[in-house]
Scaffold this motif. Structure first.
Motif, PDB file in Angstrom:
ATOM      1  N   THR A   1       0.837  -1.192   0.000  1.00 52.11           N
ATOM      2  CA  THR A   1       0.000   0.000   0.000  1.00 52.11           C
ATOM      3  C   THR A   1       0.876   1.247   0.000  1.00 52.11           C
ATOM      4  O   THR A   1       0.629   2.208  -0.728  1.00 52.11           O
ATOM      5  CB  THR A   1      -0.929   0.011   1.231  1.00 52.11           C
ATOM      6  OG1 THR A   1      -1.609  -1.242   1.272  1.00 52.11           O
ATOM      7  CG2 THR A   1      -1.938   1.141   1.156  1.00 52.11           C
ATOM      8  N   PHE A   2       1.923   1.206   0.807  1.00 51.07           N
ATOM      9  CA  PHE A   2       2.837   2.353   0.902  1.00 51.07           C
ATOM     10  C   PHE A   2       3.459   2.678  -0.461  1.00 51.07           C
ATOM     11  O   PHE A   2       3.584   3.842  -0.831  1.00 51.07           O
ATOM     12  CB  PHE A   2       3.937   2.051   1.925  1.00 51.07           C
ATOM     13  CG  PHE A   2       4.973   3.145   2.049  1.00 51.07           C
ATOM     14  CD1 PHE A   2       4.682   4.328   2.718  1.00 51.07           C
ATOM     15  CD2 PHE A   2       6.232   2.987   1.485  1.00 51.07           C
ATOM     16  CE1 PHE A   2       5.628   5.340   2.823  1.00 51.07           C
ATOM     17  CE2 PHE A   2       7.181   3.991   1.576  1.00 51.07           C
ATOM     18  CZ  PHE A   2       6.880   5.164   2.248  1.00 51.07           C
ATOM     19  N   VAL A   3       3.852   1.645  -1.223  1.00 55.29           N
ATOM     20  CA  VAL A   3       4.478   1.905  -2.526  1.00 55.29           C
ATOM     21  C   VAL A   3       3.448   1.984  -3.656  1.00 55.29           C
ATOM     22  O   VAL A   3       3.812   2.133  -4.824  1.00 55.29           O
ATOM     23  CB  VAL A   3       5.563   0.851  -2.885  1.00 55.29           C
ATOM     24  CG1 VAL A   3       6.658   0.832  -1.840  1.00 55.29           C
ATOM     25  CG2 VAL A   3       4.958  -0.532  -3.061  1.00 55.29           C
ATOM     26  N   GLY A   4       2.159   1.852  -3.299  1.00 52.05           N
ATOM     27  CA  GLY A   4       1.107   2.037  -4.296  1.00 52.05           C
ATOM     28  C   GLY A   4       0.883   0.842  -5.203  1.00 52.05           C
ATOM     29  O   GLY A   4       0.487   0.995  -6.352  1.00 52.05           O
ATOM     30  N   LEU A   5       1.157  -0.357  -4.706  1.00 51.57           N
ATOM     31  CA  LEU A   5       0.983  -1.538  -5.554  1.00 51.57           C
ATOM     32  C   LEU A   5       0.135  -2.622  -4.890  1.00 51.57           C
ATOM     33  O   LEU A   5       0.255  -3.800  -5.223  1.00 51.57           O
ATOM     34  CB  LEU A   5       2.350  -2.136  -5.921  1.00 51.57           C
ATOM     35  CG  LEU A   5       3.191  -1.371  -6.931  1.00 51.57           C
ATOM     36  CD1 LEU A   5       4.555  -2.026  -7.096  1.00 51.57           C
ATOM     37  CD2 LEU A   5       2.491  -1.286  -8.270  1.00 51.57           C
ATOM     38  N   ALA A   6      -0.733  -2.213  -3.979  1.00 51.07           N
ATOM     39  CA  ALA A   6      -1.531  -3.201  -3.253  1.00 51.07           C
ATOM     40  C   ALA A   6      -2.373  -4.060  -4.197  1.00 51.07           C
ATOM     41  O   ALA A   6      -2.588  -5.241  -3.955  1.00 51.07           O
ATOM     42  CB  ALA A   6      -2.429  -2.503  -2.239  1.00 51.07           C
TER      43      ALA A   6
END
Lengths: 339, 220
Positions: free
Chosen positions: A125-130
């Motif tokens: 989620t933090f790197v935007g790939l959840a």
């Protein structure tokens, strides 16, 4: 945080290659430190000595106050978990999903399934790939792969992140978004970042401090602002020039006359906002021709760079230089154009 | 004298079963021996995670020696050892021993090649995570090489099918034995054609299966 003392690295062979020569670096906790150099300058050996992927021939590596070479292999493995690393070629496992790649470091230390799941999803989620957890690296773009690499490096809660040419395989837009993410890593997690690159633009956009490496030696270091506004070594000047294209157009070059005196003026900080050139023209009643100029921002501070020519008396020019220097503006006489 | 087909057909069935047994049993043992051999060859080489020059050099030489002896000579040369292990030097069971000597070093080399294809960057990433050498092998090298390893096992299996047919020359049983006894010695061309056709089908089948599994693993 990271302390390199007199690191030398010699690769045996005939002739032996001296990749690093007496390199010393001190990197503070929480800063983003860049090492810039051309390929073959020793950057790669330098960053690999920080986690002992490559053992220096001589010299000391201290990380978090611990002398790494004094550790047993088991202790070194533990220490490495606190030093994350990302790579130019990402180095993900192609046969495993994004989720599994990020989970791997956690599996290695025997974390429980539920704990792993929570942590991995939080990182993705933090790197935007959840939403890409079940994808394979082969289905991702370069920028997305590097984001996975970053998530994986963060899994073991490192204090330090080493970036080995992390954006060199990416296009400019993707580079920018990865740099933004690295900045977020630094801010949100307080992770110290050491990066190596051959792109001065990366240093300018991301770093607090920079060292310039050439043929295995650190030839210059300082804050990004210092090095960009006043590069001292030839290598640093060459790198800065890649950002602020300082070549004069041919036609401008030819129109200059022999007696013209060329000055490079560097405005820093508040000076960049003052109409100093106008003041000079009024005060000295002289003609000033602006050949080239730019005002940019470095680390949130304005920075202006002007190339001017002054016609007329040599004495007047000296007075102008003195006047500008009194106003804390950096002035350099340029003998030949093209600098 | 007319060829007695009523005798031949049951023998063909037995021969096929014998070939299956020889190939399968020797394959299992060749993998059990060759797989660790290949892994050790990779990780002990200079600059790798468990560098050990002595072990690497010795293993490398041993494998080369076995790989350079023609199978038919190997077959005969190790008869004393075969007799010691199986109590006999002829028959299907006895043929399995030289087949293992033939295929295990071969499979070892194939495994070595597969593992060397894995990007060294992956190993670097593993080290950075603090993986132990054992973890690097099991969690990084092998999964990344899996597809290629399946193809290696396929090649080894086909090699064994070929070699097992030769084992027929010393009374090992199987399809090769049939071809030699009836076809070569009694000039019965039809028998040769039938057995060779069977071998071709077998090889095609194995290769297709191998490709399928390798592809399935890769697509993941």
């Amino acid at each position: 945080m990271i302390e390199l003392k007199n690191i030398s690295k010699i690769y045996p062979g005939s002739p032996p290659v001296e990749a690093l020569k007496e390199v010393s670096l001190h990197i503070e906790k929480g800063e983003i430190y860049g090492v810039v150099g051309v390929s073959g300058a020793g950057k790669s050996s330098l960053i690999r000595s920080v986690n002992l992927l490559e053992e220096p021939t001589t010299g000391e590596v201290m990380v978090d106050g611990v002398l790494l070479s004094s550790l047993s292999s088991e202790e070194l493995r533990k220490a490495r978990r606190k030093i994350g690393m990302i790579f130019q070629q990402f180095n993900l496992l192609e046969s495993k999903t994004v989720f599994h790649n990020v989970a791997l470091p956690l599996y290695l230390v025997g974390k429980k399934r539920k704990e792993v799941e929570e942590k991995v999803m939080q990182l993705l989620t933090f790197v935007g790939l959840a939403d890409r957890a079940e994808h394979y690296p082969g289905q991702l773009s370069g920028g997305q792969k590097q984001r996975v690499g970053i998530a994986r490096a963060l899994a073991t809660d490192p204090h330090i992140l080493l970036c080995d040419e992390a954006t060199s395989a990416l296009d400019p837009d993707t580079t920018k978004s990865v740099l933004d993410l690295l900045r977020k890593v630094n801010k949100d997690y307080g992770i110290t970042i050491l990066l190596i690159t051959h792109e001065m633009d990366v240093v300018r956009n991301l770093c607090d401090r920079v060292a310039v490496i050439d043929q295995g030696r650190i030839v210059e270091q300082g804050t990004v602002y210092e090095v960009f506004t006043n590069p001292k070594s030839e290598t640093a000047q060459r790198f800065v020039r890649t950002i602020f294209g300082q070549e004069l157009p041919e036609s401008v070059h030819q129109s200059l006359e022999k007696q013209d005196q060329i000055l490079r003026i560097v405005f820093t900080g508040e000076n960049a906002k003052r109409p100093l050139i106008a003041e000079v023209i009024r005060k000295f009643q002289t003609d000033i021709n602006i050949l080239q100029g730019s005002i940019t921002e470095l680390q949130g501070k304005p920075f202006g760079d002007l190339l001017i020519s002054i016609q007329g008396d040599r004495k007047v020019t000296e007075n102008i230089i003195q006047y500008l220097q009194e106003h804390q503006v950096l002035v350099k006489e340029v003998a030949s154009i093209g600098v | 004298m007319a060829f007695d087909w009523t005798v031949f057909w049951p023998q063909l069935v037995d021969g096929t079963i014998a070939t299956f047994i020889m190939v399968l049993v020797s394959l299992v043992f060749s993998i059990l021996i060759g797989f660790p051999l290949g892994v050790v060859l990779v990780v002990t080489r200079p600059g790798h995670i468990l560098e050990n020059r002595t072990l690497f050099t010795i293993l490398n030489a041993i494998i080369n020696i076995f790989r350079s002896v023609p199978f038919i000579i190997l077959l005969v040369a190790i008869i004393p050892f075969t007799r010691l292990v199986t109590g006999s030097s002829i028959g299907t069971v006895a043929a399995i021993v030289p087949l293992i000597f033939y295929a295990a070093p071969y499979f070892g080399r194939l495994v070595e090649n597969s593992l060397l294809e894995v990007d060294s960057g992956v190993i670097e990433a593993a080290k950075v995570m603090g993986a132990t050498p054992w973890q690097i092998i099991w969690r990084f090298l092998l999964p990344e090489a899996l597809s290629s390893l399946i193809l290696a096992a396929t090649i080894a299996t086909i090699g064994l099918i070929g070699a097992s047919a030769m084992a027929g020359a010393v009374g090992g049983g199987g399809l090769g034995d049939l071809a030699i006894t009836y076809g070569y010695n009694q000039f019965e061309v039809r028998v040769v054609v039938i057995t060779v056709l069977l071998l071709i089908i077998l090889v095609q089948l194995v290769q297709s299966l191998g490709n399928y599994f390798a592809q399935t693993v890769r697509r993941k």
